[in-house]
Design a protein around this motif. Structure first.
Motif, PDB file in Angstrom:
ATOM      1  N   GLY A   1       0.813  -1.216   0.000  1.00  0.00           N
ATOM      2  CA  GLY A   1       0.000   0.000   0.000  1.00  0.00           C
ATOM      3  C   GLY A   1       0.844   1.262   0.000  1.00  0.00           C
ATOM      4  O   GLY A   1       0.449   2.283   0.566  1.00  0.00           O
ATOM      5  N   ALA A   2       1.984   1.196  -0.648  1.00  0.00           N
ATOM      6  CA  ALA A   2       2.889   2.342  -0.683  1.00  0.00           C
ATOM      7  C   ALA A   2       2.313   3.471  -1.510  1.00  0.00           C
ATOM      8  O   ALA A   2       1.562   3.245  -2.462  1.00  0.00           O
ATOM      9  N   GLY A   3       2.701   4.690  -1.151  1.00  0.00           N
ATOM     10  CA  GLY A   3       2.312   5.862  -1.915  1.00  0.00           C
ATOM     11  C   GLY A   3       3.447   6.378  -2.770  1.00  0.00           C
ATOM     12  O   GLY A   3       3.237   7.184  -3.670  1.00  0.00           O
ATOM     13  N   THR A   4       4.661   5.906  -2.487  1.00  0.00           N
ATOM     14  CA  THR A   4       5.862   6.350  -3.202  1.00  0.00           C
ATOM     15  C   THR A   4       6.895   5.240  -3.169  1.00  0.00           C
ATOM     16  O   THR A   4       6.982   4.489  -2.198  1.00  0.00           O
ATOM     17  N   VAL A   5       7.703   5.167  -4.229  1.00  0.00           N
ATOM     18  CA  VAL A   5       8.797   4.198  -4.306  1.00  0.00           C
ATOM     19  C   VAL A   5      10.108   4.968  -4.394  1.00  0.00           C
ATOM     20  O   VAL A   5      10.239   5.909  -5.180  1.00  0.00           O
ATOM     21  N   VAL A   6      11.073   4.561  -3.575  1.00  0.00           N
ATOM     22  CA  VAL A   6      12.400   5.177  -3.554  1.00  0.00           C
ATOM     23  C   VAL A   6      13.401   4.125  -4.005  1.00  0.00           C
ATOM     24  O   VAL A   6      13.514   3.068  -3.384  1.00  0.00           O
ATOM     25  N   VAL A   7      14.114   4.420  -5.086  1.00  0.00           N
ATOM     26  CA  VAL A   7      15.055   3.470  -5.667  1.00  0.00           C
ATOM     27  C   VAL A   7      16.470   3.981  -5.443  1.00  0.00           C
ATOM     28  O   VAL A   7      16.772   5.141  -5.742  1.00  0.00           O
ATOM     29  N   GLY A   8      17.318   3.105  -4.918  1.00  0.00           N
ATOM     30  CA  GLY A   8      18.714   3.462  -4.735  1.00  0.00           C
ATOM     31  C   GLY A   8      19.405   3.580  -6.086  1.00  0.00           C
ATOM     32  O   GLY A   8      19.257   2.709  -6.942  1.00  0.00           O
ATOM     33  N   LEU A   9      20.131   4.672  -6.275  1.00  0.00           N
ATOM     34  CA  LEU A   9      20.834   4.907  -7.530  1.00  0.00           C
ATOM     35  C   LEU A   9      22.334   4.855  -7.257  1.00  0.00           C
ATOM     36  O   LEU A   9      22.883   5.755  -6.617  1.00  0.00           O
ATOM     37  N   PRO A  10      22.991   3.802  -7.742  1.00  0.00           N
ATOM     38  CA  PRO A  10      24.431   3.683  -7.486  1.00  0.00           C
ATOM     39  C   PRO A  10      25.225   4.644  -8.369  1.00  0.00           C
ATOM     40  O   PRO A  10      25.173   4.548  -9.594  1.00  0.00           O
ATOM     41  N   VAL A  11      25.878   5.581  -7.735  1.00  0.00           N
ATOM     42  CA  VAL A  11      26.730   6.529  -8.453  1.00  0.00           C
ATOM     43  C   VAL A  11      28.101   6.534  -7.785  1.00  0.00           C
ATOM     44  O   VAL A  11      28.235   6.202  -6.603  1.00  0.00           O
ATOM     45  N   HIS A  12      29.108   6.903  -8.543  1.00  0.00           N
ATOM     46  CA  HIS A  12      30.442   7.041  -7.969  1.00  0.00           C
ATOM     47  C   HIS A  12      30.449   8.215  -6.994  1.00  0.00           C
ATOM     48  O   HIS A  12      29.585   9.089  -7.052  1.00  0.00           O
ATOM     49  N   GLU A  13      31.441   8.237  -6.119  1.00  0.00           N
ATOM     50  CA  GLU A  13      31.507   9.302  -5.120  1.00  0.00           C
ATOM     51  C   GLU A  13      31.561  10.690  -5.742  1.00  0.00           C
ATOM     52  O   GLU A  13      31.106  11.655  -5.139  1.00  0.00           O
ATOM     53  N   ASP A  14      32.097  10.788  -6.955  1.00  0.00           N
ATOM     54  CA  ASP A  14      32.164  12.092  -7.628  1.00  0.00           C
ATOM     55  C   ASP A  14      30.898  12.385  -8.438  1.00  0.00           C
ATOM     56  O   ASP A  14      30.824  13.376  -9.162  1.00  0.00           O
ATOM     57  N   GLY A  15      29.880  11.511  -8.339  1.00  0.00           N
ATOM     58  CA  GLY A  15      28.617  11.733  -9.015  1.00  0.00           C
ATOM     59  C   GLY A  15      28.499  11.102 -10.388  1.00  0.00           C
ATOM     60  O   GLY A  15      27.423  11.120 -10.988  1.00  0.00           O
ATOM     61  N   ARG A  16      29.593  10.543 -10.897  1.00  0.00           N
ATOM     62  CA  ARG A  16      29.538   9.909 -12.219  1.00  0.00           C
ATOM     63  C   ARG A  16      28.667   8.662 -12.163  1.00  0.00           C
ATOM     64  O   ARG A  16      28.594   7.982 -11.159  1.00  0.00           O
ATOM     65  N   GLU A  17      28.032   8.375 -13.306  1.00  0.00           N
ATOM     66  CA  GLU A  17      27.206   7.181 -13.402  1.00  0.00           C
ATOM     67  C   GLU A  17      27.999   6.052 -14.042  1.00  0.00           C
ATOM     68  O   GLU A  17      28.972   6.277 -14.742  1.00  0.00           O
TER      69      GLU A  17
END
Length: 145
Positions: free
Chosen positions: A54-70
């Motif tokens: 019965g969630a109202g929102t889904v939060v997905v972990g986004l793996p990024v490098h420490e400097d923000g690169r994908e």
């Protein structure tokens, strides 16, 4: 509002859920790809779990490098999330998950969880970390996540 947190991985996907007020995060389940016929079946189960909670929102972990690169896994998480959005008609947010698995392992060690059991729950705990980080944001920060 209740939230579901997702730590997507190529072999295992950890799930966490918040309390109805959206204040605390709790481990929910680990879905192992090997337990499903294919990724499509895994996505169907993931969508069913979100609906069941019965969630109202889904939060997905986004793996990024420490400097923000994908990375390649970042793109895979984005692709899986897009596929999940076609099954679950809720708001989705990404939460950067740098070191969430390392921190989750530390949490489990501190809790005295035996090493054999840790493998079964590490992904759930990583999802808890991701969801708890999101819940700790103020509403303006959540909208930007």
């Amino acid at each position: 509002m209740k939230y579901v947190g997702v730590d997507y991985g190529l072999a295992r996907t950890g799930l966490a859920v918040s309390d109805p007020e959206g204040r605390l995060a709790f481990p929910l389940a680990t879905l192992r790809l090997q337990d499903f016929l294919n990724r499509k079946a895994l996505l169907a189960e993931l969508a069913a779990r979100v609906a069941h909670e019965g969630a109202g929102t889904v939060v997905v972990g986004l793996p990024v490098h420490e400097d923000g690169r994908e990375s390649l896994i970042t793109r895979q998480v984005r692709n899986v999330t897009e596929r999940l959005k076609r099954r679950v008609y809720l708001p989705f947010f990404f939460m950067a998950e740098t070191l969430s698995s390392v921190e989750a392992l530390d949490d489990l060690r501190e809790a005295g969880i035996a090493s054999k059991r840790r493998r079964d729950v590490i992904d759930q705990q990583a999802a808890v970390r991701i969801l708890a980080s999101f819940l700790a944001l103020n509403p303006d920060e959540r909208r930007r996540a």
